[in-house]
Design a protein around this motif. Structure first.
Motif, PDB file in Angstrom:
ATOM      1  N   GLY A   1      -5.121   0.896  -1.329  1.00 54.39           N
ATOM      2  CA  GLY A   1      -4.215  -0.550  -0.604  1.00 54.39           C
ATOM      3  C   GLY A   1      -5.259  -1.325  -1.385  1.00 54.39           C
TER       4      GLY A   1
ATOM      5  N   HIS B   1      -3.076   4.973   8.850  1.00 54.53           N
ATOM      6  CA  HIS B   1      -4.727   4.729   8.338  1.00 54.53           C
ATOM      7  C   HIS B   1      -4.918   2.955   9.443  1.00 54.53           C
ATOM      8  CE1 HIS B   1      -8.260   3.904   6.316  1.00 54.53           C
ATOM      9  NE2 HIS B   1      -7.845   2.934   6.448  1.00 54.53           N
ATOM     10  N   ARG B   2      -3.762   2.768   9.588  1.00 55.93           N
ATOM     11  CA  ARG B   2      -3.936   1.704  10.509  1.00 55.93           C
ATOM     12  C   ARG B   2      -4.044   1.584  12.794  1.00 55.93           C
ATOM     13  NH1 ARG B   2       0.642  -0.667  10.152  1.00 55.93           N
ATOM     14  NH2 ARG B   2       1.085   0.387  12.218  1.00 55.93           N
TER      15      ARG B   2
ATOM     16  N   VAL C   1      -4.801   5.567   0.496  1.00 56.65           N
ATOM     17  CA  VAL C   1      -4.282   4.941   1.314  1.00 56.65           C
ATOM     18  C   VAL C   1      -4.883   4.412  -0.809  1.00 56.65           C
ATOM     19  CG1 VAL C   1      -5.910   3.755   2.658  1.00 56.65           C
ATOM     20  CG2 VAL C   1      -3.622   3.622   1.773  1.00 56.65           C
TER      21      VAL C   1
ATOM     22  N   SER D   1       1.116  -1.202   0.344  1.00 54.30           N
ATOM     23  CA  SER D   1      -0.252   0.087  -0.184  1.00 54.30           C
ATOM     24  C   SER D   1       0.649   0.902   0.058  1.00 54.30           C
ATOM     25  CB  SER D   1      -1.079   0.151   1.258  1.00 54.30           C
ATOM     26  OG  SER D   1      -1.898  -1.320   1.466  1.00 54.30           O
TER      27      SER D   1
ATOM     28  N   ALA E   1      -0.534   4.006   4.872  1.00 54.44           N
ATOM     29  CA  ALA E   1      -0.679   3.114   5.973  1.00 54.44           C
ATOM     30  C   ALA E   1      -0.447   2.871   6.932  1.00 54.44           C
ATOM     31  CB  ALA E   1       0.248   1.645   4.683  1.00 54.44           C
TER      32      ALA E   1
ATOM     33  N   SER F   1       5.237   2.728   4.427  1.00 52.03           N
ATOM     34  CA  SER F   1       4.291   3.810   3.742  1.00 52.03           C
ATOM     35  C   SER F   1       3.730   4.547   5.546  1.00 52.03           C
ATOM     36  CB  SER F   1       3.093   3.101   2.876  1.00 52.03           C
ATOM     37  OG  SER F   1       3.898   2.984   1.414  1.00 52.03           O
TER      38      SER F   1
END
Ligand code: P6P
Length: 338
Positions: A165, A252-253, A163, A127, A249, A246
């Protein structure tokens, strides 16, 4: 939540119902989202689109540019320069600011972006994403210049990322919380899939590039050592680790399930405050994290309070779960007071 609220409807309601965003800002955000759709399409082609690999050039950071870095930058420039909502743009991929050409009307906003963050992951199908930040032009009648961009992150009027992904997901704040939109490829529109994202104040998951451990400052080493000591150690609980390399990524998590992300200063390049860029990586991500109830510092001060001195300046980044960020910041203060 209504299952089919599009980004357009969501922004129109923020403009009309809440009066929270002016029409020109709504237009800007829709244009950026449309540009991200175009970038997602190019990214998804991969080897079939001839877009992988190096472009054979370097950016202002001295980093090798990938073909997709340049494509993404061009998509964002071309999408935004004719709309009349922007005065100028700044990009990780361009040394100087890009002033809207005189053939187009100029607006009151400044757009900053990292067009494709995580480029080292492009060729290995991990991603990556676009990060963007919106500022207002200072009130004066002179032309646009780089100094107009040098505003602290607390002055942002919008910030977000997209993102690329398993899903293409746009995450956005305009200062009243964080909302998430997932690209419906059949309709070609971003659909609201989560409103009011919140980050738990505590976590058992940290994100840092462990290969730099021997180069970290003592407060960072102390914090990570305590995490690694697990439930037998001073933290009394076990920790998990993630590192995607990244930022989009990893952040975002954290917005989806919590955690702490760290790219601190290290001794490999002692003259640099950190690796990540303040204006178009740390500031937008820090605002999103704060809007979701988290915290973001450079180890010593709130990132959004840092007064930029250069467009491409770097900063140390510690962001995510409020109690964890405050602990790392406290360790820095204790080390400084010795
Ligand atoms: P390293 C990507 O190049 C980036 O700017 C961020 O997205 C990411 O968090 C970091 O650098 C990764 O750096 O040193 O682990 O490769």
């Amino acid at each position: 939540m209504n299952p089919k609220v599009s980004l357009t409807r969501h922004l129109v309601e923020k403009q009309r119902v809440d009066g929270h965003i002016p029409g020109q800002l709504r237009l800007l955000l829709e244009v950026v989202a449309r540009a991200c759709k175009g970038i997602s399409h190019a990214v998804n082609k991969g080897a079939l689109g001839g877009v992988l690999g190096s472009a054979g050039s370097e950016n202002v950071q001295g980093e090798v540019q990938k073909k997709l870095d340049i494509i993404a930058n061009e998509v964002l420039i071309e999408a935004n320069e004719w709309g009349g909502h922007l005065a100028a743009m700044a990009s990780e991929e361009m040394e100087a600011i890009h002033v809207v050409p005189n053939r187009y009307p100029k607006g009151e906003y400044l757009l900053l972006f990292d067009p494709l963050d995580g480029s080292s992951n492009i060729d290995v199908n991990v991603s990556i994403g676009t990060i963007f930040s919106v500022l207002k032009m200072p009130e004066d009648d002179r032309g646009v210049e780089e100094a107009d961009f040098l505003q602290p992150g607390s002055h942002q009027v919008a910030a977000g990322y997209c993102v690329y992904g398993p899903q293409t997901t746009l995450v956005l704040t305009v200062g009243d919380g964080v909302d998430m939109f997932t690209l419906d490829r059949e309709q070609g529109s971003f659909i609201l899939t989560q409103e009011g994202l919140r980050i738990p104040e505590d976590t058992q998951e940290f994100a840092i590039n462990m290969s730099n451990m021997r180069h970290w400052a003592p407060p960072v080493r102390r914090y990570i050592d305590e995490c690694l000591a697990g439930q037998e150690g001073p933290r009394g609980k076990n920790f998990n680790m993630r590192w995607v390399a990244s930022m989009v990524a990893d952040v975002h998590r954290i917005l989806m399930r919590g955690g702490i992300f760290m790219y601190p200063w290290d001794a490999r390049e002692p003259g640099k405050p950190g690796k990540l860029r303040l204006m178009y990586e740390a500031n937008p991500m820090s605002w999103l994290i704060e809007q979701a109830g988290g915290a973001a510092t450079n180890g010593r001060q709130r990132i959004l309070d840092v007064q930029p001195r250069q467009l491409h300046e770097r900063v140390s980044v510690i962001l995510g779960a409020r109690n964890e960020v405050e602990r790392v910041t406290r360790y820095h203060a204790e080390a400084a007071s010795k």
